[in-house]
Design a protein around this motif. Structure first.
Motif, PDB file in Angstrom:
ATOM      1  N   TYR A  46       0.838  -1.195   0.000  1.00  0.00           N
ATOM      2  CA  TYR A  46       0.000   0.000   0.000  1.00  0.00           C
ATOM      3  C   TYR A  46       0.870   1.240   0.000  1.00  0.00           C
ATOM      4  O   TYR A  46       2.035   1.200   0.410  1.00  0.00           O
ATOM      5  N   GLN A  67      -4.627   3.572  -1.636  1.00  0.00           N
ATOM      6  CA  GLN A  67      -4.070   3.032  -2.876  1.00  0.00           C
ATOM      7  C   GLN A  67      -3.224   1.808  -2.554  1.00  0.00           C
ATOM      8  O   GLN A  67      -2.262   1.897  -1.780  1.00  0.00           O
ATOM      9  N   SER A  68      -3.584   0.668  -3.122  1.00  0.00           N
ATOM     10  CA  SER A  68      -2.876  -0.574  -2.817  1.00  0.00           C
ATOM     11  C   SER A  68      -2.985  -1.536  -3.993  1.00  0.00           C
ATOM     12  O   SER A  68      -3.850  -1.388  -4.843  1.00  0.00           O
ATOM     13  N   SER A  69      -2.090  -2.527  -3.992  1.00  0.00           N
ATOM     14  CA  SER A  69      -2.102  -3.545  -5.042  1.00  0.00           C
ATOM     15  C   SER A  69      -1.506  -4.835  -4.530  1.00  0.00           C
ATOM     16  O   SER A  69      -0.635  -4.844  -3.663  1.00  0.00           O
ATOM     17  N   SER A  70      -1.975  -5.919  -5.109  1.00  0.00           N
ATOM     18  CA  SER A  70      -1.465  -7.252  -4.826  1.00  0.00           C
ATOM     19  C   SER A  70      -0.753  -7.742  -6.083  1.00  0.00           C
ATOM     20  O   SER A  70      -1.301  -7.644  -7.174  1.00  0.00           O
ATOM     21  N   TYR A  90       6.164  -4.219 -12.645  1.00  0.00           N
ATOM     22  CA  TYR A  90       5.085  -5.096 -13.085  1.00  0.00           C
ATOM     23  C   TYR A  90       4.802  -4.878 -14.556  1.00  0.00           C
ATOM     24  O   TYR A  90       5.150  -3.851 -15.130  1.00  0.00           O
ATOM     25  N   LEU A  93      -1.528  -4.744 -14.718  1.00  0.00           N
ATOM     26  CA  LEU A  93      -2.147  -4.286 -13.475  1.00  0.00           C
ATOM     27  C   LEU A  93      -3.624  -4.014 -13.706  1.00  0.00           C
ATOM     28  O   LEU A  93      -3.989  -3.246 -14.587  1.00  0.00           O
ATOM     29  N   THR A  95      -6.597  -2.112 -12.250  1.00  0.00           N
ATOM     30  CA  THR A  95      -6.581  -0.917 -11.415  1.00  0.00           C
ATOM     31  C   THR A  95      -7.755  -0.784 -10.462  1.00  0.00           C
ATOM     32  O   THR A  95      -7.895   0.238  -9.807  1.00  0.00           O
ATOM     33  N   PRO A  98      -8.622  -3.026  -4.246  1.00  0.00           N
ATOM     34  CA  PRO A  98      -7.187  -2.918  -4.495  1.00  0.00           C
ATOM     35  C   PRO A  98      -6.821  -3.499  -5.854  1.00  0.00           C
ATOM     36  O   PRO A  98      -7.483  -4.413  -6.341  1.00  0.00           O
ATOM     37  N   GLY A  99      -5.782  -2.975  -6.427  1.00  0.00           N
ATOM     38  CA  GLY A  99      -5.323  -3.457  -7.722  1.00  0.00           C
ATOM     39  C   GLY A  99      -4.688  -4.830  -7.600  1.00  0.00           C
ATOM     40  O   GLY A  99      -4.333  -5.273  -6.505  1.00  0.00           O
ATOM     41  N   SER A 100      -4.545  -5.490  -8.712  1.00  0.00           N
ATOM     42  CA  SER A 100      -3.836  -6.767  -8.730  1.00  0.00           C
ATOM     43  C   SER A 100      -3.085  -6.877 -10.045  1.00  0.00           C
ATOM     44  O   SER A 100      -3.542  -6.387 -11.067  1.00  0.00           O
ATOM     45  N   GLY A 101      -1.927  -7.501  -9.975  1.00  0.00           N
ATOM     46  CA  GLY A 101      -1.132  -7.582 -11.190  1.00  0.00           C
ATOM     47  C   GLY A 101      -0.061  -8.643 -11.103  1.00  0.00           C
ATOM     48  O   GLY A 101       0.058  -9.380 -10.121  1.00  0.00           O
TER      49      GLY A 101
END
Length: 112
Positions: A46, A67-70, A90, A93, A95, A98-101
């Protein structure tokens, strides 16, 4: 002969410009953050929050819409722990929050 030389100069110029564009495009797909959760080949990060001195959990991050991503990686992650500040490269993604990518590289920036 002059036509071939002109064509060769244009071709070399285009290839040179294309190579520079690829390098700058690669630099755009980077995210920095704090690790809230880590497993064998996944990391959840995050955006660092000013004024918050403690490490947030994944649930706190998602409930506060931070704002976060996995990111999933092809290889097992080593030396990455909850609370670390990391940089993730990465190539894909999603968006949504939470985002994931798909992560291609991870680098440790700072340990707490």
């Amino acid at each position: 002969m002059i036509r071939y030389l002109g064509f060769l100069i244009i071709l070399v110029s285009v290839v040179s410009l294309w190579g520079c564009n690829e390098e700058s495009q690669e630099e755009r797909f980077i995210m920095e953050g704090i690790v809230a959760e880590v497993s064998d080949a996944h990391v959840f990060i995050y955006e660092e929050q000013p004024g918050i001195d403690r490490i947030l959990t994944k649930e706190e991050v998602t409930s506060k819409s931070i704002q976060s991503s996995s990111f999933g990686f092809d290889e097992k992650l080593s030396d990455i722990e909850v609370g670390d500040k990391v940089k993730v490269w990465y190539d894909v993604l999603d968006t949504r929050l939470p985002g994931s990518g798909h992560g291609t590289k991870i680098e440790l920036i700072k340990r707490p």
